[in-house]
Design an enzyme around this catalytic site. Structure first.
Site, PDB file in Angstrom:
ATOM      1  N   LYS A  42       0.861  -1.179   0.000  1.00  0.00           N
ATOM      2  CA  LYS A  42       0.000   0.000   0.000  1.00  0.00           C
ATOM      3  C   LYS A  42       0.901   1.234   0.000  1.00  0.00           C
ATOM      4  O   LYS A  42       1.929   1.246   0.705  1.00  0.00           O
ATOM      5  CB  LYS A  42      -0.889  -0.027   1.253  1.00  0.00           C
ATOM      6  CG  LYS A  42      -1.914   1.109   1.332  1.00  0.00           C
ATOM      7  CD  LYS A  42      -2.809   0.962   2.564  1.00  0.00           C
ATOM      8  CE  LYS A  42      -3.902   2.018   2.613  1.00  0.00           C
ATOM      9  NZ  LYS A  42      -4.809   1.866   3.771  1.00  0.00           N
ATOM     10  N   SER A  75      -9.911   1.895   2.898  1.00  0.00           N
ATOM     11  CA  SER A  75      -9.014   2.692   2.084  1.00  0.00           C
ATOM     12  C   SER A  75      -7.997   1.886   1.288  1.00  0.00           C
ATOM     13  O   SER A  75      -7.443   2.392   0.320  1.00  0.00           O
ATOM     14  CB  SER A  75      -8.262   3.687   2.972  1.00  0.00           C
ATOM     15  OG  SER A  75      -7.388   3.018   3.850  1.00  0.00           O
ATOM     16  N   SER A 122     -10.268  -0.620   6.917  1.00  0.00           N
ATOM     17  CA  SER A 122      -9.623  -0.426   5.608  1.00  0.00           C
ATOM     18  C   SER A 122      -8.933  -1.647   5.017  1.00  0.00           C
ATOM     19  O   SER A 122      -8.483  -1.597   3.876  1.00  0.00           O
ATOM     20  CB  SER A 122      -8.609   0.717   5.685  1.00  0.00           C
ATOM     21  OG  SER A 122      -9.270   1.950   5.749  1.00  0.00           O
TER      22      SER A 122
END
Lengths: 489, 95
Positions: free
Chosen positions: A76, A151, A175
């Site tokens: 990420k 997210s 997330s």
């Protein structure tokens, strides 16, 4: 290739069926072919990936390879990666080249995993749809008109479309679990303090926790046991031994006590989601588990307290972006205040500004007791609910999200409706517990994936992975992939 | 609970965020809605409850006060928007 587990990939690499360079190139080619429309990567690091793969091949040849050596992965884009742009999906960090590695990155590098690239996300991890990225929304590979969740939407989609075998994520309010659920893959959020936050760009420090996405619980176990552990560089990291999480995957779950919180099955839950979750629980009964009705009576307070604590901590954490030492600076500032205000006003997106202002107000003089302190007290009520429940049960199960993936743009004009989608995931972060999402089927209404949430007591990641793995031995939901990206391969 | 456009402007200034004039009204509505949601906390009686800052109620760990970082000034400063002679440059602060 894309149907192989990490264990199978590792065996093939060591047997010389293919090299890590070939495997890594295979995934880079898939990213080049498919990611144009999915937009799951912000930066593809081809050069680093192939260099990492070459080094892995040398280790394999020398007989010094570990279980993960040579298997490519993605991070990420909020994990700092030395020498590689780390944008947090923000214009603010569009030119930021991280000067050091996050501990998680360091550990997976040391394990010999080549990095394919940095994945897309909601800006500064604020969002539940991945539409808040400066680099464009990520598309759900099951239906390009729908969101992948957020997210960590980019990491989830990269794994769901088989553009990476595994990818890291972070979970502050859901997330990891929510995008895993919405894209039909497995994702685990560890106990707060289990995985180092060093080098993870902070959103809400008392809630943030790094974790992993994979196509199965056994793949997640292999990576999670490698990335976990005490880190003196993270002051909230917990000094506790990390068990071998792969070793207990095959333990029997006969007699397992599963708690079903009635608050997770009430009003607001889509009936087609409820149906899939109930089917999964029936499957657990067949595996010998015992179902116990429980109550988490303060669940309704999770959203209001989260939307004080997280923005308050964000407003403090994001004050470091001042246009001086790194990050975006506005053109031609007339004075220092103008530079701060315009650099931050132009560098941050709408949702980030909304949360900074929410937090700034909540922390402003005279309001501390009414907001932040009160929210911290409610946090204990929520945590105590779980403590009581875990006196009676081994794990808790329920839905991850009240509905399946929604359409792009459907909730962007109404932040509150987006916040309410996190009702079943937020309370875990407030309590600091571990939780995961496991693919459990598809909604009969729109054929989109549905995840089952499994919640464990503190530091019981190995138990969760065991419980998920046993389910994945008797079901094949986790093996189903969007055919547009996996057909014929 | 509602936050007026003027209150939004003052919060934005406290947070050092420039907001376009035409967006103030929208932020005022959004923040009012968020604090409307937050007000649901009032239903809970928490007078006797200890606030919780860390999930394991862990204490902040201290380390020895010794330098552990290596000096990599140039590398760290290479991300800065404007530097000169090893210093960060900002607009004039004092006349």
């Amino acid at each position: 290739m894309i149907t192989k587990s990490l264990t199978e990939l590792s065996t093939s690499l060591k047997a010389g069926d293919f090299s890590s360079v070939e495997l890594t190139q295979f995934y880079l080619d898939r990213i080049a072919k498919y990611d144009g429309e999915l937009n799951s990567f912000i930066t593809v690091t081809e050069e680093q990936a192939l260099a990492g793969a070459k080094a892995a091949d040398e280790q394999i040849a020398a007989g010094t390879a570990g279980a993960l050596t040579g298997i490519p992965m993605a991070h990420k884009d909020l994990f700092c990666t030395d020498g590689v742009r780390t944008s947090c999906a923000s214009k603010m960090l569009g030119n930021f080249i991280a000067p050091y590695n996050a501990t998680v990155v360091e550990k997976l590098n040391a394990a010999g995993m080549p990095m394919l690239g940095k994945t897309n996300m909601d800006e500064f991890a604020m969002g539940s749809s991945n539409e808040n990225s400066y680099y464009g929304a990520v598309k759900n590979p099951w239906d390009l008109e729908r969101v992948p969740g957020g997210s960590s939407g980019g990491s989830a989609v990269a794994v769901a479309a088989r553009l990476a075998p595994v990818a890291t994520g972070t979970d502050t309010g859901g997330s990891i679990r929510q995008p895993a659920s919405l894209t039909g893959i497995t994702g685990i959020k560890p106990t707060y303090g289990r995985v180092s936050r060093f080098g993870m760009i902070a959103y809400a420090s008392s809630l943030d926790q790094g974790g992993i996405f994979g196509t199965s619980a056994s793949d997640c176990a292999m990576v999670l046991e490698t990335m976990s552990g005490f880190d003196p560089k993270d002051s909230t990291s917990v000094e506790r031994d990390v068990p071998n999480m792969s070793a207990s995957l095959n333990d029997s779950i006969k007699g397992l006590k599963i708690g079903l919180p009635k608050e997770f099955f009430g009003e607001g839950l889509d009936s087609s989601v409820a149906e899939v979750v109930n089917d999964a629980i029936e499957e657990y009964k067949k595996l010998g588990a015992e179902i116990v009705e429980i109550s988490l009576p303060n669940t309704h307070l999770a959203i209001p307290s989260y939307y004080v604590i997280a923005p308050a901590e964000a407003s403090s954490n994001l004050s470091r972006f001042d246009g001086v030492r790194y990050g975006y600076r506005c053109e031609a500032p007339v004075d220092l205040t103008d530079m701060y205000m315009r650099s931050r006003g132009e560098g941050f997106g709408t949702e980030v500004k909304r949360r900074i202002m929410t937090g700034t107000y909540a922390l402003s003089a005279g309001y501390y007791d009414a907001y932040y302190l009160k929210a911290q007290k409610i946090r204990r009520l929520i945590s105590d609910d779980f403590k009581k429940a875990f006196e009676k049960v081994d794990v808790i199960m329920g839905p991850v999200a009240p509905e399946t993936a929604f359409k792009l743009g459907e909730k962007t004009d109404d932040p509150i409706s987006m916040y309410l989608a996190d009702i079943y995931t937020l309370s875990l972060n407030l309590a600091g517990l571990t939780g995961m999402s496991v693919p459990a089927g598809f909604s009969k209404n729109n054929k989109m994936p549905v995840g089952l949430q499994i919640i464990g007591n503190y530091f019981e990641e190995a138990k969760l992975l065991n419980v998920a793995h046993q389910y994945q031995q008797v079901t094949d939901w986790h093996k189903q992939a969007p055919s547009a990206y996996t057909g014929g391969e | 609970m509602s936050l007026s456009p003027d209150e939004v402007k003052s919060i934005a200034f406290l947070a050092r965020l420039s907001i376009q004039e035409e967006n103030i009204e929208q932020y005022s509505q959004d923040l009012s809605n968020i604090f409307g949601l937050v007000e649901q906390m009032n239903a809970a009686n928490v007078d006797q409850i200890e606030p919780m800052a860390h999930p394991q109620d862990a204490m902040q760990r201290l380390r020895d006060d010794v330098v552990t970082e290596e000096n990599q000034r140039e590398k760290l400063m290479s991300n800065a928007p404007l530097t000169e002679a090893g210093l960060f440059l900002v607009p004039k602060v004092l006349d």
